[in-house]
Design a protein around this motif. Structure first.
Motif, PDB file in Angstrom:
ATOM      1  N   GLU A  38       0.827  -1.209   0.000  1.00  0.00           N
ATOM      2  CA  GLU A  38       0.000   0.000   0.000  1.00  0.00           C
ATOM      3  C   GLU A  38       0.863   1.262   0.000  1.00  0.00           C
ATOM      4  OE1 GLU A  38      -2.845   0.115   3.154  1.00  0.00           O
ATOM      5  OE2 GLU A  38      -4.088   1.605   2.113  1.00  0.00           O
ATOM      6  N   ALA A  39       1.866   1.271   0.851  1.00  0.00           N
ATOM      7  CA  ALA A  39       2.706   2.459   0.968  1.00  0.00           C
ATOM      8  C   ALA A  39       3.635   2.587  -0.232  1.00  0.00           C
ATOM      9  CB  ALA A  39       3.532   2.357   2.245  1.00  0.00           C
ATOM     10  N   PRO A  40       3.928   3.836  -0.634  1.00  0.00           N
ATOM     11  CA  PRO A  40       4.922   4.043  -1.686  1.00  0.00           C
ATOM     12  C   PRO A  40       6.262   3.472  -1.241  1.00  0.00           C
ATOM     13  CG  PRO A  40       3.722   6.074  -1.205  1.00  0.00           C
ATOM     14  CD  PRO A  40       3.351   5.085  -0.144  1.00  0.00           C
ATOM     15  N   ILE A  75       7.972  12.155  -0.711  1.00  0.00           N
ATOM     16  CA  ILE A  75       7.471  12.234   0.650  1.00  0.00           C
ATOM     17  C   ILE A  75       8.159  13.406   1.344  1.00  0.00           C
ATOM     18  CG2 ILE A  75       7.505  11.061   2.896  1.00  0.00           C
ATOM     19  CD1 ILE A  75       6.868   8.520   1.523  1.00  0.00           C
ATOM     20  N   PRO A  76       7.334  14.322   1.918  1.00  0.00           N
ATOM     21  CA  PRO A  76       7.876  15.539   2.533  1.00  0.00           C
ATOM     22  C   PRO A  76       8.990  15.209   3.529  1.00  0.00           C
ATOM     23  CG  PRO A  76       5.478  15.561   2.576  1.00  0.00           C
ATOM     24  CD  PRO A  76       5.876  14.230   2.063  1.00  0.00           C
ATOM     25  N   GLU A  81      13.205   8.956  -3.799  1.00  0.00           N
ATOM     26  CA  GLU A  81      12.049   8.857  -4.685  1.00  0.00           C
ATOM     27  C   GLU A  81      11.214   7.637  -4.292  1.00  0.00           C
ATOM     28  OE1 GLU A  81      13.898   8.698  -8.571  1.00  0.00           O
ATOM     29  OE2 GLU A  81      13.505  10.847  -8.806  1.00  0.00           O
ATOM     30  N   TYR A  82       9.917   7.823  -4.237  1.00  0.00           N
ATOM     31  CA  TYR A  82       9.015   6.728  -3.867  1.00  0.00           C
ATOM     32  C   TYR A  82       8.103   6.383  -5.047  1.00  0.00           C
ATOM     33  CZ  TYR A  82      10.514   6.990   0.960  1.00  0.00           C
ATOM     34  OH  TYR A  82      11.265   6.924   2.104  1.00  0.00           O
TER      35      TYR A  82
ATOM     36  N   GLU B 124      -1.091  -5.692   6.306  1.00  0.00           N
ATOM     37  CA  GLU B 124      -0.497  -5.657   4.968  1.00  0.00           C
ATOM     38  C   GLU B 124      -1.152  -6.710   4.076  1.00  0.00           C
ATOM     39  OE1 GLU B 124       1.281  -5.467   7.853  1.00  0.00           O
ATOM     40  OE2 GLU B 124       3.438  -5.351   7.364  1.00  0.00           O
ATOM     41  N   ASP B 125      -1.354  -7.888   4.662  1.00  0.00           N
ATOM     42  CA  ASP B 125      -1.965  -8.972   3.902  1.00  0.00           C
ATOM     43  C   ASP B 125      -3.394  -8.629   3.489  1.00  0.00           C
ATOM     44  OD1 ASP B 125       0.222 -10.554   3.858  1.00  0.00           O
ATOM     45  OD2 ASP B 125      -0.506 -12.050   5.288  1.00  0.00           O
ATOM     46  N   VAL B 126      -4.089  -7.925   4.369  1.00  0.00           N
ATOM     47  CA  VAL B 126      -5.460  -7.554   4.031  1.00  0.00           C
ATOM     48  C   VAL B 126      -5.463  -6.662   2.791  1.00  0.00           C
ATOM     49  CG1 VAL B 126      -7.508  -6.273   4.777  1.00  0.00           C
ATOM     50  CG2 VAL B 126      -6.321  -7.793   6.377  1.00  0.00           C
TER      51      VAL B 126
END
Lengths: 180, 180
Positions: A38-40, A75-76, A81-82, B124-126
């Motif tokens: 989910e996260a960059p 990201i601030p 780089e993400y 994370e898995d979700v």
DNA sequence: CTGAATTTTCAGTAATTTCTGAAAATTATA
DNA sequence: TATAATTTTCAGAAATTACTGAAAATTCAG
């Protein structure tokens, strides 16, 4: 960054499929990690998650950029780089369609056209040109049709794909539908 | 067997594209020769035309057979095996679609399904499973739709592909008709 | 500007894939 | 069923592709 067993196994699978999809193992794995997280992610995280060198990640990201498959983010307060993948899987599918058309069809269309304007030097050439003509016309159709799909909204694409066996029926009703 | 310059240049191009098409250089070249030549060819002729070893041709033919891209023929009074490509390029395209689906989509569908029945072990898995669900549904749609195309006659396929921008219009007309 | 942080490039190496020739297996004719 | 023709297999060699670490280039905060 450590992957959960669930992600890990899919990442491996995407790696194996990578080469069949016109990428390669590392590219497949990299994209899986980016899509499933989910996260960059930054290059170091990818490098750690996949246990590959930082330079390999750099080359992979370059390639994924050239495929338009990833989005760059900042990201601030962080100079790194993400990267993320598009949220909409339909967008991803469309991008793959565009890029594969460019790479797998367009060069051949050019080549086939070149062959068609040559003067046939024998009866073998006459036959070959017939087949080339057929291939060219078919590929041109597929190419322009694919261009059509590329410009559809995800919603419309979904409608089209959900038609299933209704497709044949619609084709039969086509003339009626268009009041021809 | 010697190729004319016209065929020669296309054969080289198909060789270059071979790997992008999920084959490899030799397979691409071999198929080009077979498609562009009217007469059925035997392994020795292909070997000579492409300047590759007889054993390489044997392996290539095996692979082309597994793709269902060539037809075996026998010539009376000759013990050798001869090969041709289907006359209809639409048939070839459909075969490629079938086989690529089998190789590029089906294994991943299985893998995605496996991942979906796992118990998520973390948040994370979700998230990962959400994306996996989306990918799965999309690929399933593409796969079944592709199955649809595979069962269409060449004529109907041609109609569909020729629609071009008419496609959107038809989808709209359909919705109107069904009062959606 | 300066220089530390970050990314990119690239030559050499490692891994993978493809190709060959020789031998084994298969086929079919006499 | 013996044998000659043909095809297939496969271990090793050749070619291609992918990966790494070190160095170069770029970016940006101070």
């Amino acid at each position: 960054m450590k992957l959960t067993p669930l992600s890990q196994s899919l990442v491996l699978h995407f790696g194996e499929m990578g080469s069949r999809w016109g990428l390669n193992r590392t590219l497949g794995q990299m994209y899986a990690v980016i899509v499933l997280t989910e996260a960059p992610l930054n290059a170091d995280q990818i490098s750690e998650a996949l246990q590959i060198s930082r330079s390999n990640v750099s080359m992979g990201l370059k390639e994924l950029k050239s495929w338009n498959l990833i989005k760059l983010q900042h990201i601030p307060g962080d100079r790194k780089e993400y990267f993320t993948a598009p949220e909409d899987v339909w967008e991803i599918a469309k991008t793959l369609l565009v890029e594969r058309r460019k790479r797998e069809l367009d060069p051949t269309l050019t080549s086939l056209r070149d062959a068609l304007v040559q003067e046939p030097s024998s009866s073998e050439d006459v036959y070959a040109q017939q087949r080339i003509r057929e291939m060219h016309d078919l590929m041109e159709m597929i190419s322009s049709w694919s261009g059509e799909l590329e410009n559809m909204s995800s919603g419309k694409l979904a409608t089209l794909l959900t038609l299933g066996s209704g497709l044949s029926k619609i084709l039969e009703a086509k003339d009626r539908l268009l009041n021809k």
